[in-house]
Scaffold this active site. Sequence first.
Site, PDB file in Angstrom:
ATOM      1  N   SER A 291       0.835  -1.208   0.000  1.00  0.00           N
ATOM      2  CA  SER A 291       0.000   0.000   0.000  1.00  0.00           C
ATOM      3  C   SER A 291       0.866   1.253   0.000  1.00  0.00           C
ATOM      4  CB  SER A 291      -0.921   0.002   1.224  1.00  0.00           C
ATOM      5  OG  SER A 291      -1.656   1.199   1.298  1.00  0.00           O
TER       6      SER A 291
ATOM      7  N   TRP B  43       2.286   1.630  -3.396  1.00  0.00           N
ATOM      8  CA  TRP B  43       1.256   2.068  -4.342  1.00  0.00           C
ATOM      9  C   TRP B  43       1.187   3.594  -4.365  1.00  0.00           C
ATOM     10  CZ3 TRP B  43      -3.066   5.113  -3.720  1.00  0.00           C
ATOM     11  CH2 TRP B  43      -3.989   5.123  -4.773  1.00  0.00           C
ATOM     12  N   HIS B  44       1.435   4.220  -3.212  1.00  0.00           N
ATOM     13  CA  HIS B  44       1.309   5.674  -3.130  1.00  0.00           C
ATOM     14  C   HIS B  44       2.420   6.408  -3.869  1.00  0.00           C
ATOM     15  CE1 HIS B  44      -1.640   4.821   0.046  1.00  0.00           C
ATOM     16  NE2 HIS B  44      -2.073   6.048  -0.157  1.00  0.00           N
ATOM     17  N   GLY B  45       3.541   5.777  -4.077  1.00  0.00           N
ATOM     18  CA  GLY B  45       4.587   6.476  -4.809  1.00  0.00           C
ATOM     19  C   GLY B  45       5.908   5.743  -4.795  1.00  0.00           C
TER      20      GLY B  45
ATOM     21  N   PHE C 140      -0.548   9.999  -7.486  1.00  0.00           N
ATOM     22  CA  PHE C 140      -0.474   8.583  -7.224  1.00  0.00           C
ATOM     23  C   PHE C 140      -1.194   7.768  -8.290  1.00  0.00           C
ATOM     24  CE2 PHE C 140      -0.606  10.286  -2.675  1.00  0.00           C
ATOM     25  CZ  PHE C 140       0.746  10.515  -2.679  1.00  0.00           C
TER      26      PHE C 140
END
Length: 482
Positions: free
Chosen positions: A322, A325-327, A482
């Site tokens: 997770s 996934w954000h960056g 994102f």
Amino acid sequence: MLFNSINFALFLPIVFLLYWFATKKNLRLQNILLLVSSYFFYACWDWRFMFLLIFSTLLDYYTGIKIHEAISQRMKLIWLWISIGINLGFLGVFKYYNFFAESFSEGLSLLGLKANLGTLEIILPVGISFYTFHGLSYVIDIYKDRIKPERNIIAYSVFVSFFPLLVAGPIERATHLLPQILKKREFNYSKAIDGLRQILWGLFKKIVIADNCAEFANIIFNNSEEYSGSTLVLGALFFTFQIYCDFSGYSDIALGTARLFGIDLLRNFAFPYFSRDIAEFWRRWHISLSSWFKDYLYIPLGGSKGGLWLKVRNTFIIFIVSGFWHGANWTFIVWGFLNALFIMPSIIFNTNRNNMEIVAKGKYLPSVKDFFAIAITFSLTVFAWIFFRATDVSHAFSYISEIFSQSLFTIPDFPKIGKSVPIILLTIAFIIIEWIGREEQFAIAKIGTTWYKPVRWAMYYTIIIAIFYFTGKEQQFIYFQF
């Protein structure tokens, strides 16, 4: 085209009027209009990436049909992995290639080896993480026999690219959104009014709270070595409310806009800063992403059925993924790791489902126990957000080390601190309003609905005036990156 822009203020009523009047309530025409409007909305960002959106849509539409029609399990799996491989391949190239290339080169240099892996001069296509996850959930659900493939290409394309959710979610499921797209929709006045209220509250959160908190958070974070520990704490708090009001504000505008067209999107936020533990926080923050990882990663990995070690392992996996996934930055990975650590007591002692109801339901104030639980959870969240906002891991550690110094007990001071006082007071008022409305879908869903009409409208006009008064430079939503 930003939700908080003049362009969108012109775009939305035009599409709304065409949708309900020019299409004569014909479902096919309504869906065609939504699709054309959504593609125009996306093209306003950068028309060059339209091919990615359309290609991803056609890929999942076709592979979904092939998975369903395949006779053998082997062929179903092959088609599934074609979709997953290509989708994640595009996501990997545009979002993560440079990160892996730079990290690999740095790793080799630590071993005394030199490697000069070239990086790509590319722009991250807006919304790619969101519409990729829309498509992946669709083909996985077909593979798992949860749904049948949608043969109507227009309806499926609207599911992927519906403009309110296209660039920053919520991450929808075909089981929830597609039936609404395929069903005839009638104008509902009360739903539309409710949508307008939610849009208004979303704009307030974004423009008044988030954008102004961003100004002060940027000053402090970008010059953190110059400030005291107390000032850095204030900076972390500014960012904490910036990111919440920015992203939940976007989600409110998205959900409210969808309601204007007779469509209900998945709820994305449920007052997460009133959570009593980290497990509850993650049930209330970015709900569509959390549930996506639970259904498509955590449960397939074994979930919580294989004993404590398996639960711990799987929890760390989903939080680190997770974060990633954000960056493409180690700060996001550390942020995910920290949240996994924070949730561990709940996992180990099996208390992660202790706080399922909204806090102090039906009461004006929380109990002393709930108050301290909220304060501790909020403090842990603020601490983790420092890594999310920092430019790199070393910046985060230096920021934190200065907080835990003697200067923590000084009076906060930074340029424009006087200008920040009205925003601090507005943020406190915002927290009170959110607390009052915490049992509803959004804070002002019911506030004022039973008041004398002039008083109710006075409240709405006050919010509108605040939006115009505190409007500054047009700022992009954080989650667009994102």
